[in-house]
Design a protein around this motif. Structure first.
Motif, PDB file in Angstrom:
ATOM      1  N   LYS A  21       0.840  -1.211   0.000  1.00 20.96           N
ATOM      2  CA  LYS A  21       0.000   0.000   0.000  1.00 20.96           C
ATOM      3  C   LYS A  21       0.871   1.256   0.000  1.00 20.96           C
ATOM      4  O   LYS A  21       1.992   1.262   0.518  1.00 20.96           O
ATOM      5  N   CYS A  22       0.314   2.335  -0.528  1.00 19.10           N
ATOM      6  CA  CYS A  22       0.971   3.634  -0.437  1.00 19.10           C
ATOM      7  C   CYS A  22       1.075   4.032   1.039  1.00 19.10           C
ATOM      8  O   CYS A  22       0.108   3.913   1.786  1.00 19.10           O
ATOM      9  N   CYS A  23       2.255   4.535   1.446  1.00 18.09           N
ATOM     10  CA  CYS A  23       2.466   4.883   2.856  1.00 18.09           C
ATOM     11  C   CYS A  23       1.579   6.039   3.299  1.00 18.09           C
ATOM     12  O   CYS A  23       1.363   6.222   4.494  1.00 18.09           O
ATOM     13  N   TYR A  24       1.082   6.822   2.355  1.00 14.55           N
ATOM     14  CA  TYR A  24       0.279   7.992   2.731  1.00 14.55           C
ATOM     15  C   TYR A  24      -1.216   7.749   2.557  1.00 14.55           C
ATOM     16  O   TYR A  24      -1.988   7.910   3.489  1.00 14.55           O
ATOM     17  N   CYS A  25      -1.632   7.375   1.337  1.00 15.13           N
ATOM     18  CA  CYS A  25      -3.081   7.293   1.081  1.00 15.13           C
ATOM     19  C   CYS A  25      -3.640   5.887   1.316  1.00 15.13           C
ATOM     20  O   CYS A  25      -4.854   5.712   1.316  1.00 15.13           O
ATOM     21  N   GLU A  26      -2.761   4.892   1.510  1.00 16.04           N
ATOM     22  CA  GLU A  26      -3.193   3.504   1.765  1.00 16.04           C
ATOM     23  C   GLU A  26      -3.917   2.856   0.597  1.00 16.04           C
ATOM     24  O   GLU A  26      -4.693   1.918   0.782  1.00 16.04           O
ATOM     25  N   ILE A  82       0.934   9.602  -7.259  1.00 18.00           N
ATOM     26  CA  ILE A  82       0.111  10.820  -7.091  1.00 18.00           C
ATOM     27  C   ILE A  82       0.439  11.488  -5.754  1.00 18.00           C
ATOM     28  O   ILE A  82       0.675  12.698  -5.698  1.00 18.00           O
ATOM     29  N   CYS A  83       0.467  10.718  -4.674  1.00 22.43           N
ATOM     30  CA  CYS A  83       0.837  11.312  -3.375  1.00 22.43           C
ATOM     31  C   CYS A  83       2.226  11.946  -3.446  1.00 22.43           C
ATOM     32  O   CYS A  83       2.447  13.043  -2.937  1.00 22.43           O
ATOM     33  N   ASN A  84       3.158  11.255  -4.083  1.00 25.61           N
ATOM     34  CA  ASN A  84       4.544  11.713  -4.085  1.00 25.61           C
ATOM     35  C   ASN A  84       4.783  12.828  -5.086  1.00 25.61           C
ATOM     36  O   ASN A  84       5.300  13.889  -4.740  1.00 25.61           O
ATOM     37  N   ASP A 110      -7.297  14.526   0.594  1.00 27.46           N
ATOM     38  CA  ASP A 110      -8.702  14.862   0.346  1.00 27.46           C
ATOM     39  C   ASP A 110      -8.973  15.082  -1.143  1.00 27.46           C
ATOM     40  O   ASP A 110      -9.944  15.733  -1.507  1.00 27.46           O
ATOM     41  N   ARG A 111      -8.132  14.534  -1.999  1.00 26.51           N
ATOM     42  CA  ARG A 111      -8.349  14.709  -3.438  1.00 26.51           C
ATOM     43  C   ARG A 111      -9.581  13.911  -3.886  1.00 26.51           C
ATOM     44  O   ARG A 111      -9.863  12.829  -3.339  1.00 26.51           O
ATOM     45  N   PRO A 112     -10.314  14.438  -4.868  1.00 28.89           N
ATOM     46  CA  PRO A 112     -11.600  13.823  -5.235  1.00 28.89           C
ATOM     47  C   PRO A 112     -11.492  12.355  -5.650  1.00 28.89           C
ATOM     48  O   PRO A 112     -12.340  11.543  -5.278  1.00 28.89           O
TER      49      PRO A 112
HETATM   50 ZN   LIG Z   1      -0.774   7.515  -2.214  1.00 25.04          ZN
END
Ligand SMILES: [Zn+2]
Length: 274
Positions: A67-72, A121-123, A191-193
């Motif tokens: 999983k992504c470390c930020y958005c999971e 996307i998070c990064n 909080d991105r759509p």
């Molecule tokens: Zn992410």
């Protein structure tokens, strides 16, 4: 976000090739510190062949259950993902979309504790070089002689911080509980759509799993059970299997390995976390 446990031992290229190149970078900085602060200079360029090594990425992915470390998000079926530096290696921004300051945290480019696995996307679309500190003026570490333990990062560190103390969820919506939660929601784009839509779909799937998991499929069938079997063209035995699988999905929805476990834990605190 949930807290991540970084495994040991540290993957091979970091303590060997990584340490050697870190020493070279530190020597380059020592030779001409002022030149390393000039905008656009690339004196302290790190080697992606070291931190992006397959062994590093594999271990990060395993620690984070893919999983992504930020958005999971579980995104690896459709994209490779990045080996992400929590403290940016090439330069940093104190303000969102503010000026890029050089050098970055060049001495941490190969530091296992500074590396995570994230979605692009998070990064790339959000965090990038954004690394604000609550005590930027007083304690920003600018060279390898400085002590990062004096810094107070506003972004949550997935390995060191317990994200649930700083942000929470009300259904699919993410809410900050303090300044660090607020900075992290903005800095990681939580909080991105598109992400909210994924979380909405995930919650709907869990609600459905909870409902199907309660089906018993004993005769006489409840009208909802009968409709379920007919719509999916299933036998009673197959319906029982589907109910067992739905129950498993529901019971494991807050496990570390589950997608969006942080959101699930906030909404359903009674679910087991392991
Ligand atoms: Zn992410």
């Amino acid at each position: 976000m949930i807290q991540i446990a970084k495994s040991r031992p540290i993957p091979a290229p970091l303590p060997t090739r990584g340490t050697r190149h870190r020493q070279q970078l530190e020597a380059l900085h020592t030779a001409d510190p002022a030149a390393c602060e000039v905008p656009d200079n690339t004196i302290l360029h790190s080697r992606d062949g070291i931190y992006n090594d397959t062994g590093v990425k594999t271990q990060l992915r395993a620690d984070q259950h893919d999983k992504c470390c930020y958005c999971e998000s579980l995104f690896t079926a459709t994209s490779y993902g990045d080996v992400e530096h929590f403290r940016p290696k090439a330069g940093y921004q104190q303000e969102w979309e503010g000026p890029l300051h050089k050098p970055g945290y060049y001495w941490l480019a190969y530091d296992w504790n500074n590396l995570f696995f994230s979605c692009q996307i998070c990064n790339q679309d959000y965090k990038g070089n954004y690394f604000p500190l609550a005590n930027h003026a007083a304690a920003r570490a600018k060279t390898h002689h400085d002590d990062i333990s004096q810094e107070k990062p506003l972004l949550l560190n997935p390995a060191l911080d317990a994200p649930q103390h700083h942000l929470t969820f009300v259904k699919d919506a993410i809410k900050d509980l303090d300044d660090r939660g607020k900075a992290s929601i903005k800095g990681y784009g939580l909080d991105r759509p598109e992400l909210i839509k994924s979380r909405v779909d995930h919650l709907k799937g869990l609600q459905y799993a909870r409902m199907v998991g309660a089906f018993k499929f004993t005769l006489p069938l409840d009208p909802r059970e009968d409709e379920f079997l007919q719509e999916l063209n299933l036998t009673i035995a197959e319906g029982k299997q589907a109910a067992a699988e739905a129950t498993r999905l529901w019971r494991e929805a807050a496990f570390d390995a589950a997608e969006f476990a942080g959101m699930v834990r906030a909404n359903f605190p009674h679910l087991p976390q392991q």
